[in-house]
Structures are given as structure tokens and as C-alpha cells.
Motif scaffolding. Structure first.
Motif, short mmCIF file in Angstrom:
data_model
loop_
_atom_site.label_atom_id
_atom_site.label_comp_id
_atom_site.label_asym_id
_atom_site.label_seq_id
_atom_site.Cartn_x
_atom_site.Cartn_y
_atom_site.Cartn_z
N ILE A 110 0.82 -1.23 0.00
CA ILE A 110 0.00 0.00 0.00
C ILE A 110 0.84 1.27 0.00
CG2 ILE A 110 -1.94 -1.14 1.14
CD1 ILE A 110 -1.25 0.58 3.63
N LYS A 111 2.12 1.15 0.33
CA LYS A 111 2.98 2.33 0.42
C LYS A 111 2.97 3.16 -0.85
CE LYS A 111 7.50 1.87 0.49
NZ LYS A 111 8.87 1.56 0.93
N GLU A 112 2.92 2.51 -2.00
CA GLU A 112 2.94 3.23 -3.27
C GLU A 112 1.68 4.05 -3.49
OE1 GLU A 112 3.95 0.72 -6.56
OE2 GLU A 112 5.50 -0.29 -5.41
N GLY A 113 0.58 3.68 -2.86
CA GLY A 113 -0.68 4.40 -3.03
C GLY A 113 -0.92 5.49 -2.01
N VAL A 114 0.05 5.75 -1.13
CA VAL A 114 -0.10 6.75 -0.08
C VAL A 114 0.68 7.99 -0.46
CG1 VAL A 114 0.35 7.28 2.36
CG2 VAL A 114 -0.38 4.99 1.70
N SER A 115 0.06 9.16 -0.26
CA SER A 115 0.80 10.40 -0.45
C SER A 115 0.61 11.28 0.78
CB SER A 115 0.32 11.14 -1.70
OG SER A 115 -1.01 11.59 -1.55
N CYS A 116 1.57 12.12 1.01
CA CYS A 116 1.55 12.99 2.19
C CYS A 116 2.10 14.36 1.79
CB CYS A 116 2.41 12.37 3.30
SG CYS A 116 2.44 13.36 4.81
N LYS A 117 1.40 15.41 2.24
CA LYS A 117 1.91 16.75 1.98
C LYS A 117 1.59 17.66 3.15
CE LYS A 117 -2.12 18.38 -0.52
NZ LYS A 117 -2.69 18.93 -1.70
N PRO A 118 2.48 18.59 3.45
CA PRO A 118 2.21 19.55 4.53
C PRO A 118 1.18 20.58 4.08
CG PRO A 118 4.38 19.92 3.57
CD PRO A 118 3.80 18.73 2.88
N MET A 119 0.32 20.96 5.01
CA MET A 119 -0.70 21.98 4.75
C MET A 119 -0.25 23.29 5.39
SD MET A 119 -2.88 20.07 3.16
CE MET A 119 -4.39 20.99 3.09
N LEU A 176 -4.84 8.15 1.46
CA LEU A 176 -4.66 6.70 1.52
C LEU A 176 -5.21 6.03 0.26
CD1 LEU A 176 -5.80 6.38 5.22
CD2 LEU A 176 -3.46 6.28 4.37
N PRO A 177 -4.76 4.82 -0.04
CA PRO A 177 -5.27 4.13 -1.23
C PRO A 177 -6.64 3.47 -1.02
CG PRO A 177 -3.64 2.76 -0.16
CD PRO A 177 -3.69 4.06 0.60
N PHE A 178 -7.28 3.75 0.11
CA PHE A 178 -8.60 3.21 0.40
C PHE A 178 -9.65 4.16 -0.14
CE2 PHE A 178 -5.70 2.13 3.94
CZ PHE A 178 -5.48 0.81 3.57
N LEU A 179 -10.77 3.61 -0.60
CA LEU A 179 -11.78 4.42 -1.27
C LEU A 179 -13.10 4.44 -0.51
CD1 LEU A 179 -11.27 3.12 -4.92
CD2 LEU A 179 -10.25 5.15 -3.86
N TYR A 180 -13.77 5.60 -0.57
CA TYR A 180 -15.15 5.71 -0.13
C TYR A 180 -16.03 5.09 -1.22
CZ TYR A 180 -13.83 9.05 3.54
OH TYR A 180 -13.29 9.65 4.64
N PRO A 181 -17.31 4.85 -0.94
CA PRO A 181 -18.18 4.26 -1.96
C PRO A 181 -18.25 5.05 -3.27
CG PRO A 181 -19.24 4.12 0.18
CD PRO A 181 -17.99 4.96 0.36
N ASP A 182 -17.99 6.37 -3.22
CA ASP A 182 -18.01 7.17 -4.45
C ASP A 182 -16.65 7.20 -5.15
OD1 ASP A 182 -16.53 8.82 -2.83
OD2 ASP A 182 -17.86 10.55 -3.01
N HIS A 183 -15.73 6.38 -4.67
CA HIS A 183 -14.39 6.21 -5.23
C HIS A 183 -13.44 7.37 -4.95
CE1 HIS A 183 -15.61 2.50 -7.11
NE2 HIS A 183 -16.68 3.11 -7.54
N ASP A 184 -13.79 8.26 -4.04
CA ASP A 184 -12.84 9.25 -3.55
C ASP A 184 -11.90 8.54 -2.57
OD1 ASP A 184 -13.91 11.34 -4.95
OD2 ASP A 184 -14.95 12.23 -3.23
N ASN A 185 -10.65 8.97 -2.57
CA ASN A 185 -9.70 8.39 -1.62
C ASN A 185 -9.98 8.89 -0.21
OD1 ASN A 185 -8.08 8.36 -4.31
ND2 ASN A 185 -7.07 6.91 -2.95
#
Length: 98
Positions: free
Chosen positions: A14-23, A32-41
């Protein structure tokens, strides 16, 4: 196979599907590479506060439940169930934010 091998392989996958950025507000946005039912991450936000780290979805889960018609405040039973489920997972809910 051993548990530590399975865990290591899972996180490597799953590491390849994770991104992180400072706000700008000091939080980190972790997509995360996990999706809501509407396919948003699924996105979580992490902020260091004194000696603690706070991980939050900034109310996104509750917003999505509200969109499908589940208002946790309309019924004492529903509110109780949400409190029991989140508490059982050591997740706190404050003002609709997990």
C-alpha cells in the motif's frame, strides 16, 4: 508465512498508493489508497500538538454519512451506537469530527 512477513508485505504494497503533503495550517494531509463508496480516496490529517499527535478526518466520515441520510443526532439509539462503535475503536468524536 509469519505475521511480521504478512504485515511487512501489506505495508509495502500500500505504500505506493499513499501520499503525504504539509498543509499551510501545520497539518499533514495523508491520502490513503482506500476508497469511499463514491471512489474518492480516504484522507486523514495529522497534527502534532504539545506531546500528542492528533489524527482526524476533519468531519468527512460524518459528512458522508449525513449525505446518505444517516443523521446521528435524530435518534438516541443511533447516537448511542455511534458512540459505542467509535469508543470501542479508541476513536473520539468531537463536534462531528472523528
Amino acid at each position: 508465512m509469519k505475521c511480521d512477513e504478512i504485515i511487512s508485505a501489506y505495508f509495502e504494497a500500500i505504500k505506493e498508493g499513499v501520499s503525504c503533503k504539509p498543509m499551510p495550517n501545520g497539518r499533514l494531509s495523508i491520502v490513503l489508497p482506500f476508497l469511499y463508496p463514491d471512489h474518492d480516496n480516504v484522507e486523514v490529517f495529522v497534527k502534532e500538538n504539545a506531546n500528542t499527535v492528533i489524527v482526524s478526518d476533519l468531519g468527512e466520515t460524518m459528512r458522508r454519512l449525513d449525505m446518505i441520510g444517516l443523521d446521528t443526532h435524530t435518534s438516541a439509539t443511533t447516537a448511542y451506537q455511534v458512540e459505542r462503535i467509535s469508543g470501542g475503536l479508541q476513536v473520539s468524536m468531537e463536534d462531528g469530527v472523528l
